[in-house]
Design a protein around this motif. Structure first.
Motif, short mmCIF file in Angstrom:
data_model
loop_
_atom_site.label_atom_id
_atom_site.label_comp_id
_atom_site.label_asym_id
_atom_site.label_seq_id
_atom_site.Cartn_x
_atom_site.Cartn_y
_atom_site.Cartn_z
N GLY A 107 3.03 -4.79 5.77
CA GLY A 107 2.13 -3.85 5.10
C GLY A 107 2.63 -3.46 3.73
N PHE A 108 3.93 -3.25 3.60
CA PHE A 108 4.50 -2.89 2.30
C PHE A 108 4.30 -4.02 1.30
CE2 PHE A 108 7.73 -2.23 -0.90
CZ PHE A 108 7.70 -0.87 -1.09
N ALA A 109 4.59 -5.25 1.72
CA ALA A 109 4.42 -6.41 0.84
C ALA A 109 2.96 -6.60 0.45
CB ALA A 109 4.97 -7.67 1.51
N ASP A 110 2.06 -6.41 1.41
CA ASP A 110 0.63 -6.52 1.11
C ASP A 110 0.21 -5.46 0.10
OD1 ASP A 110 0.39 -8.64 2.84
OD2 ASP A 110 -0.55 -7.49 4.46
N GLY A 111 0.74 -4.23 0.26
CA GLY A 111 0.43 -3.16 -0.68
C GLY A 111 0.93 -3.46 -2.09
N VAL A 112 2.14 -4.00 -2.20
CA VAL A 112 2.69 -4.36 -3.51
C VAL A 112 1.84 -5.45 -4.13
CG1 VAL A 112 4.66 -5.43 -4.66
CG2 VAL A 112 5.04 -3.60 -3.00
N THR A 113 1.48 -6.46 -3.34
CA THR A 113 0.66 -7.57 -3.85
C THR A 113 -0.70 -7.06 -4.32
OG1 THR A 113 1.77 -9.10 -2.36
CG2 THR A 113 -0.32 -9.81 -3.28
N SER A 114 -1.34 -6.21 -3.53
CA SER A 114 -2.65 -5.67 -3.91
C SER A 114 -2.56 -4.85 -5.19
CB SER A 114 -3.21 -4.79 -2.79
OG SER A 114 -3.48 -5.56 -1.65
N SER A 115 -1.52 -4.05 -5.29
CA SER A 115 -1.32 -3.22 -6.48
C SER A 115 -1.12 -4.08 -7.72
CB SER A 115 -0.12 -2.30 -6.25
OG SER A 115 0.15 -1.56 -7.41
N GLU A 116 -0.31 -5.13 -7.59
CA GLU A 116 -0.06 -6.02 -8.74
C GLU A 116 -1.31 -6.79 -9.12
OE1 GLU A 116 3.35 -8.41 -7.83
OE2 GLU A 116 4.73 -6.73 -8.09
N ASN A 117 -2.10 -7.19 -8.13
CA ASN A 117 -3.33 -7.94 -8.42
C ASN A 117 -4.39 -7.05 -9.07
OD1 ASN A 117 -2.29 -10.32 -7.45
ND2 ASN A 117 -3.19 -10.10 -5.42
N ALA A 118 -4.33 -5.74 -8.80
CA ALA A 118 -5.29 -4.81 -9.38
C ALA A 118 -5.03 -4.58 -10.87
CB ALA A 118 -5.25 -3.48 -8.62
#
Length: 140
Positions: free
Chosen positions: A128-139
């Motif tokens: 979940g943490f990695a997915d959150g970081v990835t989503s934040s960077e993609n945004a």
């Protein structure tokens, strides 16, 4: 000062440099249990299992890179056999997974010494943490 060759006492151990096994030939040898693989599945790893394991190793490297700088030491796993949490430092878990990939099994290892439960997170938390970081960077 040189010591004459015949002045050096012979090695009392066998050729492999180890002392003799005091339980050699003893049917009650406590080490016999270590050789028993009664609960190990000897079937070869499937291509899908191997691929999943390679993916787990890659994911673990990402989780470590993201979470270790934040003070987390590794992953906690709830053991179904003993109903106790097992704390795995990043390197220990990576080496165990690599050994499973290479040898098809993991050997027993020492658990973390006096782990601080607040320094370990679940695999799901890491994902979940990695997915959150990835989503934040993609945004951005």
């Amino acid at each position: 000062m040189l010591v004459p060759h015949d002045a050096v006492p012979p090695n009392p151990f066998s050729g492999d440099g180890l002392p003799p096994d005091p339980f050699h030939g003893d049917p009650e040898d406590p080490a016999r249990a270590l050789d028993e693989h009664h609960d190990h599945d000897d079937r070869p790893m499937t291509a899908e299992e191997r691929e999943d394991l390679v993916g787990d190793l890659a994911d673990l490297a990402v989780y470590q890179a993201l979470l270790e700088p934040r003070g987390l030491r590794g992953i906690v796993v709830d053991c179904g056999e003993c109903d106790e949490p097992h704390y795995h430092d990043w390197e220990l878990l990576a080496s165990s997974l690599q050994q499973l990939l290479d040898d098809g099994r993991m050997r027993p290892h020492e658990p973390a010494f006096d782990p601080d439960p607040e320094c370990y997170v679940s695999w799901e938390y890491c994902r979940g943490f990695a997915d959150g970081v990835t989503s934040s960077e993609n945004a951005h």
